[in-house]
Scaffold this active site. Structure first.
Site, PDB file in Angstrom:
ATOM      1  N   ASP A 139      16.276   0.495  83.750  1.00 37.65           N
ATOM      2  CA  ASP A 139      16.600  -0.930  83.717  1.00 37.65           C
ATOM      3  C   ASP A 139      17.287  -1.254  82.391  1.00 37.65           C
ATOM      4  O   ASP A 139      16.884  -0.757  81.345  1.00 37.65           O
ATOM      5  CB  ASP A 139      15.350  -1.800  83.860  1.00 37.65           C
ATOM      6  CG  ASP A 139      15.745  -3.219  84.237  1.00 37.65           C
ATOM      7  OD1 ASP A 139      15.936  -3.481  85.437  1.00 37.65           O
ATOM      8  OD2 ASP A 139      15.929  -4.048  83.326  1.00 37.65           O
TER       9      ASP A 139
HETATM   10  C1  LIG Z   1      25.857  -3.846  79.149  1.00 35.34           C
HETATM   11  C2  LIG Z   1      26.306  -3.134  80.397  1.00 35.34           C
HETATM   12  C3  LIG Z   1      25.534  -3.132  81.563  1.00 35.34           C
HETATM   13  N1  LIG Z   1      25.968  -2.492  82.688  1.00 35.34           N
HETATM   14  C4  LIG Z   1      25.165  -2.474  83.942  1.00 35.34           C
HETATM   15  C5  LIG Z   1      24.143  -1.345  84.048  1.00 35.34           C
HETATM   16  C6  LIG Z   1      23.235  -1.823  85.155  1.00 35.34           C
HETATM   17  O1  LIG Z   1      23.748  -1.373  86.400  1.00 35.34           O
HETATM   18  C7  LIG Z   1      23.343  -3.355  85.087  1.00 35.34           C
HETATM   19  C8  LIG Z   1      22.013  -3.946  84.667  1.00 35.34           C
HETATM   20  O2  LIG Z   1      21.220  -4.168  85.791  1.00 35.34           O
HETATM   21  P1  LIG Z   1      19.857  -3.416  86.134  1.00 35.34           P
HETATM   22  O3  LIG Z   1      18.921  -4.461  86.661  1.00 35.34           O
HETATM   23  O4  LIG Z   1      19.407  -2.580  84.977  1.00 35.34           O
HETATM   24  O5  LIG Z   1      20.235  -2.369  87.297  1.00 35.34           O
HETATM   25  P2  LIG Z   1      20.842  -2.629  88.754  1.00 35.34           P
HETATM   26  O6  LIG Z   1      20.261  -3.869  89.374  1.00 35.34           O
HETATM   27  O7  LIG Z   1      22.355  -2.561  88.651  1.00 35.34           O
HETATM   28  O8  LIG Z   1      20.374  -1.361  89.564  1.00 35.34           O
HETATM   29  P3  LIG Z   1      18.862  -0.877  89.872  1.00 35.34           P
HETATM   30  O9  LIG Z   1      17.889  -1.950  89.462  1.00 35.34           O
HETATM   31  O10 LIG Z   1      18.820  -0.596  91.342  1.00 35.34           O
HETATM   32  O11 LIG Z   1      18.719   0.384  89.059  1.00 35.34           O
HETATM   33  O12 LIG Z   1      24.364  -3.637  84.108  1.00 35.34           O
HETATM   34  C9  LIG Z   1      27.197  -1.833  82.694  1.00 35.34           C
HETATM   35  O13 LIG Z   1      27.603  -1.255  83.714  1.00 35.34           O
HETATM   36  N2  LIG Z   1      27.953  -1.810  81.549  1.00 35.34           N
HETATM   37  C10 LIG Z   1      27.582  -2.424  80.397  1.00 35.34           C
HETATM   38  O14 LIG Z   1      28.329  -2.370  79.383  1.00 35.34           O
END
Ligand SMILES: Cc1cn([C@H]2C[C@H](O)[C@@H](COP(=O)(O)OP(=O)(O)OP(=O)(O)O)O2)c(=O)[nH]c1=O
Length: 201
Positions: A69
């Protein structure tokens, strides 16, 4: 043994693939309720733990479940994914011209063994104008990402520099996860080396 990635995130899928493992994807449904009493580090660890436990309930004892997460923290405020474009604009304004921290919690579960850790990376944004924030939101990139940006995409245009693990910002700290997987008997480097030797034959 099967490896299961408890995530719907296409970024995490790609990053785990980059480590040389084959795996199946089984996203956790998990409710991400607010936990104001937790620090960002405790929060991402707790959410990763919950996702791993949920998905491992339907897994075999020998399966390895990986969950994660990611949140962004600035000024004691935790930023998850933006609700809408206005919320994304608020987040990007808060990040403009300064440094914030990206936290990713990682949970690895195999049988009775449950490891939960987190990685923190400092990210510095250049100052952004309202016009630039508007244009960036128009790309559609902010909406499914913590903090409202993706460093791996057009968001790279906003980031002056980082301190720490780049992959942690994208959503999965590969180096830390590699060490955690080794602790439950899955050595990524050994597996990659084996595969490469096979390819050379
Ligand atoms: C800061 C940042 C975040 N992110 C993304 C990563 C995560 O996918 C998302 C944060 O949400 P999360 O809630 O961590 O994950 P998710 O809902 O996408 O997937 P799951 O819970 O099923 O594992 O933001 C990027 O892709 N690039 C970035 O620079």
């Amino acid at each position: 043994m099967a490896m299961i990635l408890a995530s719907q995130s296409p970024r995490r899928r790609e990053l785990l693939g980059q480590m040389g493992f084959s795996f199946t994807v089984r996203p956790a449904r998990g409710e991400e309720l607010p936990h104001p009493e937790l620090t960002p580090a405790q929060l991402v660890e707790e959410l990763a733990r919950q996702k791993a436990l949920e998905v491992s309930a339907g897994a075999d004892a020998d399966d390895v479940v990986v969950a994660a997460d990611t949140v962004v923290a600035v000024d004691g405020t935790v930023l998850g994914k933006p609700r809408d474009r206005a919320h994304a604009a608020e987040m990007l304004s808060a990040l403009s011209g300064r440094e914030h921290t990206v936290y990713t919690g990682v949970a690895v579960k195999r049988g009775e063994k449950l490891l939960v850790e987190h990685e923190a990376t400092l990210v510095r944004f250049r100052p952004l104008t309202q016009r630039e924030i508007h244009l960036y939101i128009q790309t559609g990139e902010p909406m499914d990402k913590a903090g409202g940006y993706g460093i791996q995409g057009y968001g790279a245009l906003l980031v002056e520099g980082i301190r720490g693990d780049y992959f942690n910002v994208v959503g999965l700290p590969i180096c830390r996860l590699g060490r955690m997987l080794a602790q439950v008997g899955e050595d990524a480097l050994a597996r990659c080396a084996e595969t490469c030797v096979e390819k050379e034959r």
